[in-house]
Motif scaffolding. Structure first.
Motif, PDB file in Angstrom:
ATOM      1  N   GLY A 199       7.558 -16.624  15.414  1.00 37.41           N
ATOM      2  CA  GLY A 199       7.953 -16.327  14.050  1.00 37.41           C
ATOM      3  C   GLY A 199       7.635 -17.500  13.142  1.00 37.41           C
ATOM      4  O   GLY A 199       6.998 -18.474  13.538  1.00 37.41           O
ATOM      5  N   THR A 200       8.115 -17.414  11.912  1.00 36.37           N
ATOM      6  CA  THR A 200       7.865 -18.443  10.912  1.00 36.37           C
ATOM      7  C   THR A 200       9.162 -18.815  10.210  1.00 36.37           C
ATOM      8  O   THR A 200       9.977 -17.946   9.886  1.00 36.37           O
ATOM      9  CB  THR A 200       6.856 -17.947   9.865  1.00 36.37           C
ATOM     10  OG1 THR A 200       5.640 -17.568  10.519  1.00 36.37           O
ATOM     11  CG2 THR A 200       6.552 -19.036   8.838  1.00 36.37           C
ATOM     12  N   ASP A 233       7.098 -24.038   9.338  1.00 32.19           N
ATOM     13  CA  ASP A 233       7.054 -24.317  10.773  1.00 32.19           C
ATOM     14  C   ASP A 233       7.062 -23.025  11.581  1.00 32.19           C
ATOM     15  O   ASP A 233       7.633 -22.007  11.165  1.00 32.19           O
ATOM     16  CB  ASP A 233       8.280 -25.143  11.200  1.00 32.19           C
ATOM     17  CG  ASP A 233       8.181 -26.613  10.828  1.00 32.19           C
ATOM     18  OD1 ASP A 233       7.067 -27.064  10.513  1.00 32.19           O
ATOM     19  OD2 ASP A 233       9.227 -27.288  10.854  1.00 32.19           O
ATOM     20  N   ASP A 234       6.447 -23.079  12.760  1.00 27.76           N
ATOM     21  CA  ASP A 234       6.536 -21.966  13.702  1.00 27.76           C
ATOM     22  C   ASP A 234       7.940 -21.899  14.293  1.00 27.76           C
ATOM     23  O   ASP A 234       8.622 -22.921  14.442  1.00 27.76           O
ATOM     24  CB  ASP A 234       5.539 -22.135  14.850  1.00 27.76           C
ATOM     25  CG  ASP A 234       4.097 -21.937  14.408  1.00 27.76           C
ATOM     26  OD1 ASP A 234       3.875 -21.245  13.395  1.00 27.76           O
ATOM     27  OD2 ASP A 234       3.198 -22.488  15.075  1.00 27.76           O
ATOM     28  N   VAL A 235       8.369 -20.683  14.619  1.00 30.34           N
ATOM     29  CA  VAL A 235       9.602 -20.452  15.370  1.00 30.34           C
ATOM     30  C   VAL A 235       9.177 -19.848  16.704  1.00 30.34           C
ATOM     31  O   VAL A 235       8.708 -18.717  16.763  1.00 30.34           O
ATOM     32  CB  VAL A 235      10.551 -19.495  14.630  1.00 30.34           C
ATOM     33  CG1 VAL A 235      11.795 -19.228  15.462  1.00 30.34           C
ATOM     34  CG2 VAL A 235      10.931 -20.057  13.261  1.00 30.34           C
ATOM     35  N   GLU A 236       9.342 -20.623  17.773  1.00 28.08           N
ATOM     36  CA  GLU A 236       8.863 -20.210  19.092  1.00 28.08           C
ATOM     37  C   GLU A 236      10.047 -19.995  20.033  1.00 28.08           C
ATOM     38  O   GLU A 236      10.898 -20.874  20.182  1.00 28.08           O
ATOM     39  CB  GLU A 236       7.940 -21.284  19.670  1.00 28.08           C
ATOM     40  CG  GLU A 236       7.415 -20.971  21.056  1.00 28.08           C
ATOM     41  CD  GLU A 236       6.598 -22.103  21.646  1.00 28.08           C
ATOM     42  OE1 GLU A 236       6.095 -21.933  22.772  1.00 28.08           O
ATOM     43  OE2 GLU A 236       6.477 -23.161  20.993  1.00 28.08           O
ATOM     44  N   VAL A 237      10.105 -18.834  20.658  1.00 28.75           N
ATOM     45  CA  VAL A 237      11.129 -18.578  21.668  1.00 28.75           C
ATOM     46  C   VAL A 237      10.676 -19.236  22.962  1.00 28.75           C
ATOM     47  O   VAL A 237       9.684 -18.831  23.569  1.00 28.75           O
ATOM     48  CB  VAL A 237      11.360 -17.069  21.866  1.00 28.75           C
ATOM     49  CG1 VAL A 237      12.390 -16.832  22.966  1.00 28.75           C
ATOM     50  CG2 VAL A 237      11.808 -16.407  20.568  1.00 28.75           C
ATOM     51  N   LEU A 238      11.407 -20.266  23.390  1.00 27.44           N
ATOM     52  CA  LEU A 238      11.023 -21.019  24.583  1.00 27.44           C
ATOM     53  C   LEU A 238      11.521 -20.376  25.866  1.00 27.44           C
ATOM     54  O   LEU A 238      10.834 -20.398  26.892  1.00 27.44           O
ATOM     55  CB  LEU A 238      11.582 -22.445  24.495  1.00 27.44           C
ATOM     56  CG  LEU A 238      11.063 -23.328  23.366  1.00 27.44           C
ATOM     57  CD1 LEU A 238      11.768 -24.682  23.413  1.00 27.44           C
ATOM     58  CD2 LEU A 238       9.556 -23.519  23.469  1.00 27.44           C
ATOM     59  N   SER A 239      12.740 -19.835  25.832  1.00 28.41           N
ATOM     60  CA  SER A 239      13.318 -19.242  27.040  1.00 28.41           C
ATOM     61  C   SER A 239      14.372 -18.227  26.666  1.00 28.41           C
ATOM     62  O   SER A 239      14.977 -18.307  25.594  1.00 28.41           O
ATOM     63  CB  SER A 239      13.930 -20.323  27.933  1.00 28.41           C
ATOM     64  OG  SER A 239      15.002 -20.973  27.274  1.00 28.41           O
ATOM     65  N   ARG A 240      14.584 -17.285  27.575  1.00 24.00           N
ATOM     66  CA  ARG A 240      15.589 -16.243  27.375  1.00 24.00           C
ATOM     67  C   ARG A 240      16.310 -16.037  28.701  1.00 24.00           C
ATOM     68  O   ARG A 240      15.665 -15.827  29.736  1.00 24.00           O
ATOM     69  CB  ARG A 240      14.915 -14.947  26.917  1.00 24.00           C
ATOM     70  CG  ARG A 240      15.863 -13.780  26.693  1.00 24.00           C
ATOM     71  CD  ARG A 240      15.146 -12.646  25.999  1.00 24.00           C
ATOM     72  NE  ARG A 240      14.806 -13.028  24.619  1.00 24.00           N
ATOM     73  CZ  ARG A 240      13.976 -12.334  23.839  1.00 24.00           C
ATOM     74  NH1 ARG A 240      13.388 -11.241  24.295  1.00 24.00           N
ATOM     75  NH2 ARG A 240      13.733 -12.744  22.608  1.00 24.00           N
TER      76      ARG A 240
END
Length: 208
Positions: free
Chosen positions: A2-3, A158-165
């Motif tokens: 995401g952003t 900035d990017d919004v990055e899902v690192l872990s779930r």
């Protein structure tokens, strides 16, 4: 991916005429990089952001509040970023669908989902909409609070990055439903190690 559309912060300003005292809910986009860190209890994790009621806002488990631009548009496309008192207005990532314990990288910071936002009278007075708390609960688009795992800086764009779930399936929205009406879900919340400590204590009391 995401952003981050905006980073929002606010000072303490007088509340709406129907209430007394001051509030930090009036958050507005700020320019440039903003520091994000682990706050003391009752303080915000976002640089330049102030909190009035330390008993229910801020602290390590509620350091940063994020809301999706898509959800703001659901309510009213005219709402500006920060209108819900969120620190981070994001797009392209499902905030309320994030799992408790899910980790995001935003800028150079790593954040972890800790709990949903629970609406209050200050929120209702700020928006000035009749029966707002009931309406907000029924829509189940609460947005998420985060704790700060790795301090850093964040900036619009900035990017919004899902690192872990975690994979347990208990989303922010599911926790919100449990707290606000679906009591049969409450025992499942006690199995979430990343759930905010204050909320865990509240849930444990209700389950007992």
């Amino acid at each position: 991916m995401g952003t981050l559309l905006s980073v929002n912060a606010g000072g303490l300003r007088p509340r709406a005429a129907t209430t007394m005292g001051v509030s930090g809910i009036d958050k507005r986009p700020v320019e440039g990089p903003v520091a994000v860190g682990v706050p003391e209890r009752g303080r915000s994790g976002v640089g330049g952001d102030e909190i009035a009621d330390a008993s229910v806002h801020g602290g390590p488990d509620k350091a940063v509040y994020a809301y999706a631009r898509e959800d703001l548009d659901f309510w009213d496309p005219a709402f500006t970023n920060g209108m819900f008192g969120e620190n981070l207005t994001v797009s392209g990532v499902d905030v309320s669908g994030a799992e408790i314990g899910e980790r995001w990288r935003v800028g150079s910071a790593v954040l972890e989902v800790s709990q949903p936002r629970i609406p209050c009278r200050t929120f209702a007075a700020w928006l000035g909409r009749e029966k707002w708390v009931k309406t907000f609960v029924e829509a189940c688009r609460p947005g998420a609070y985060f704790r700060v795992i790795t301090p850093g800086t964040v900036c619009a764009g900035d990017d919004v990055e899902v690192l872990s779930r975690p994979g347990h399936g208990m989303s922010v929205a599911a926790v919100f439903r449990a707290i606000t009406g679906e009591a049969e879900l409450l025992p499942r919340l006690l199995d979430l190690p990343a759930l905010a400590a204050d909320l865990r204590g509240h849930v444990a009391g209700r389950v007992r």
